[in-house]
Design an enzyme around this catalytic site. Structure first.
Site, mmCIF file in Angstrom:
data_model
loop_
_atom_site.group_PDB
_atom_site.id
_atom_site.type_symbol
_atom_site.label_atom_id
_atom_site.label_comp_id
_atom_site.label_asym_id
_atom_site.label_seq_id
_atom_site.Cartn_x
_atom_site.Cartn_y
_atom_site.Cartn_z
ATOM 1 N N HIS A 67 0.837 -1.214 0.000
ATOM 2 C CA HIS A 67 0.000 0.000 0.000
ATOM 3 C C HIS A 67 0.864 1.252 0.000
ATOM 4 O O HIS A 67 1.943 1.288 0.590
ATOM 5 C CB HIS A 67 -0.985 -0.003 1.173
ATOM 6 C CG HIS A 67 -0.391 0.045 2.545
ATOM 7 N ND1 HIS A 67 -0.181 1.232 3.221
ATOM 8 C CD2 HIS A 67 0.017 -0.933 3.386
ATOM 9 C CE1 HIS A 67 0.322 0.977 4.419
ATOM 10 N NE2 HIS A 67 0.464 -0.332 4.541
ATOM 11 N N ASP A 127 6.220 1.770 6.525
ATOM 12 C CA ASP A 127 4.925 1.091 6.417
ATOM 13 C C ASP A 127 4.021 1.973 5.555
ATOM 14 O O ASP A 127 3.441 2.928 6.045
ATOM 15 C CB ASP A 127 4.359 0.912 7.829
ATOM 16 C CG ASP A 127 2.946 0.347 7.858
ATOM 17 O OD1 ASP A 127 2.496 -0.199 6.834
ATOM 18 O OD2 ASP A 127 2.294 0.477 8.902
ATOM 19 N N GLU A 130 -5.330 1.099 2.753
ATOM 20 C CA GLU A 130 -4.991 0.061 3.717
ATOM 21 C C GLU A 130 -5.038 0.570 5.152
ATOM 22 O O GLU A 130 -5.506 -0.124 6.052
ATOM 23 C CB GLU A 130 -3.600 -0.497 3.410
ATOM 24 C CG GLU A 130 -3.258 -1.804 4.145
ATOM 25 C CD GLU A 130 -2.676 -1.594 5.536
ATOM 26 O OE1 GLU A 130 -2.564 -2.586 6.282
ATOM 27 O OE2 GLU A 130 -2.326 -0.448 5.886
ATOM 28 N N GLU A 131 -4.538 1.787 5.377
ATOM 29 C CA GLU A 131 -4.426 2.297 6.745
ATOM 30 C C GLU A 131 -5.783 2.521 7.407
ATOM 31 O O GLU A 131 -5.863 2.659 8.631
ATOM 32 C CB GLU A 131 -3.611 3.591 6.777
ATOM 33 C CG GLU A 131 -2.142 3.418 6.419
ATOM 34 C CD GLU A 131 -1.342 2.653 7.467
ATOM 35 O OE1 GLU A 131 -1.934 2.191 8.457
ATOM 36 O OE2 GLU A 131 -0.120 2.510 7.283
ATOM 37 N N ASP A 155 4.053 -6.159 3.246
ATOM 38 C CA ASP A 155 3.879 -5.031 4.152
ATOM 39 C C ASP A 155 5.079 -5.010 5.099
ATOM 40 O O ASP A 155 6.097 -5.647 4.824
ATOM 41 C CB ASP A 155 2.549 -5.161 4.895
ATOM 42 C CG ASP A 155 1.939 -3.821 5.263
ATOM 43 O OD1 ASP A 155 2.695 -2.938 5.715
ATOM 44 O OD2 ASP A 155 0.709 -3.660 5.127
ATOM 45 N N HIS A 193 4.315 2.727 13.031
ATOM 46 C CA HIS A 193 3.453 3.885 13.277
ATOM 47 C C HIS A 193 4.171 4.943 14.110
ATOM 48 O O HIS A 193 3.557 5.693 14.858
ATOM 49 C CB HIS A 193 2.129 3.476 13.933
ATOM 50 C CG HIS A 193 1.214 2.760 13.012
ATOM 51 N ND1 HIS A 193 -0.153 2.693 13.216
ATOM 52 C CD2 HIS A 193 1.438 2.072 11.857
ATOM 53 C CE1 HIS A 193 -0.720 1.997 12.241
ATOM 54 N NE2 HIS A 193 0.235 1.610 11.408
#
Length: 339
Positions: free
Chosen positions: A67, A182, A216-217, A236, A316
């Site tokens: 993504h 990510d 995706e998030e 990922d 994150h």
């Protein structure tokens, strides 16, 4: 650094330089589409905004998905003092953004820089430290504004996108540090796979499609994939943390995450390739994780599903990986699609 890794890191720097919180991904998707088209492929952008690209091959269709959307924020309100109240996009952690520079994108096409701080950031002033929770955070624009009306005059309004600076760095020792590894790191690996197939004229024994998703998030990037898909691997980030075997120098193979177990046979196939090739790898359980391929399963597709990725520390957050893990993930994908 070998030529393949050099290309992948170049693509990473290019992708992280394009702000793309979920819902604001058109520029990133177009960059991916154009890059693949320049290689000689015929990629398409779907109505949803995903990029699909067939690399070649016939029968037993496999999709490799990464993504290009990221965490971020949106203007929730303009305060009377001219500061912006934000609301998170995806699982954004405000404590990791306190003090970060950011960009605010208006619907008229303008961009303003700013800084994210809590409402009482000065240690010399505050009575007590404020928690970095969303209600305590605000964006200060780098403009001479001190009222709601002055901010509106700039063209800033509710719903505008807030993107954090990525701060991408690659050290001489091979560490990759950046926001949004990510999943822009794995998206760059897939661009490397496309380049390898084209340059080396690889004859693929099955149909292979790359899928770059854009939601995706927020949980539904993989809800629609090519209808003929039989196998799908989300490429990922591999988790690094307590009780996990993976580190930044490895490729991670996920056996189970918050959505349940991945396909047992596919996990076995991937791990056997790692063993045969001497690749540094770990099979791990990710306790708090979800992927595009899980979304595909929930959407009702009858497929086998897997999840792999280079080890990424501090997900994150301001994340860190290593070229060793990138090489391991890249080689694993090469061997898997060419066998």
């Amino acid at each position: 650094m070998n030529d393949d890794l050099n290309y992948i890191t170049q693509q990473l720097c290019a992708l992280t330089s394009i702000p793309s919180p979920s819902g604001f991904t058109a520029r990133a998707a177009e960059y991916v589409r154009k890059t693949l088209a320049e290689m000689g492929y015929m990629p398409i952008i779907t109505r949803k905004g995903n990029v699909e690209c067939v690399l070649g091959g016939e029968n037993n269709p496999l999709v490799l998905a990464a993504h290009v959307d990221t965490l971020g924020a949106m203007v929730r309100a303009i305060k009377d003092n001219g500061r912006l109240r934000p609301t998170a996009i995806g699982g954004h952690q405000w404590r990791t953004a306190d003090g970060d520079n950011c960009m605010v994108f208006t619907r008229s096409g303008r961009m303003y820089t700013g800084v994210v701080l809590n409402k009482e950031p000065s240690v010399h002033v505050r009575e007590k430290e404020l928690e970095d929770t969303e209600e305590n955070m605000e964006v200060l624009l780098d403009e001479n504004v001190s009222s709601h009306q002055e901010v509106e005059a700039l063209g800033v309004e509710t719903g505008d996108i807030i993107a954090m600076e990525p701060r991408t760095v690659i050290t001489d020792s091979g560490y990759i540090k950046s926001r949004f590894l990510d999943d822009k790191l794995s998206a760059s690996i897939l661009l490397g796979i496309a380049r390898w197939v084209k340059n080396e004229k690889i004859s693929l024994p099955r149909k292979v499609t790359l899928l770059f998703t854009v939601y995706e998030e927020v949980g539904f990037g993989g809800s629609c994939v090519p209808i003929d898909t039989e196998d799908m691997i989300s490429v990922d980030m591999g988790c690094v943390g307590s009780d996990l075997g993976c580190n930044e120098h490895m490729v991670s193979i996920c056996a189970k995450d918050s959505g349940g177990p991945y396909n047992y046979d596919m996990i076995t196939e991937l791990s056997l390739i790692c063993k045969a090739e001497g690749l540094p790898y770990a099979i791990d359980v990710y306790p708090r994780y979800g992927s595009d391929v899980e979304t595909t399963m929930r959407a009702g597709y009858d497929i086998r599903h897997g999840l792999i990725g280079p080890g990424v520390y501090a997900s994150h957050n301001y994340e860190r990986a290593h070229l060793d893990g990138v090489q391991a993930a890249y080689t694993l994908l090469q061997k898997y699609i060419a066998r």
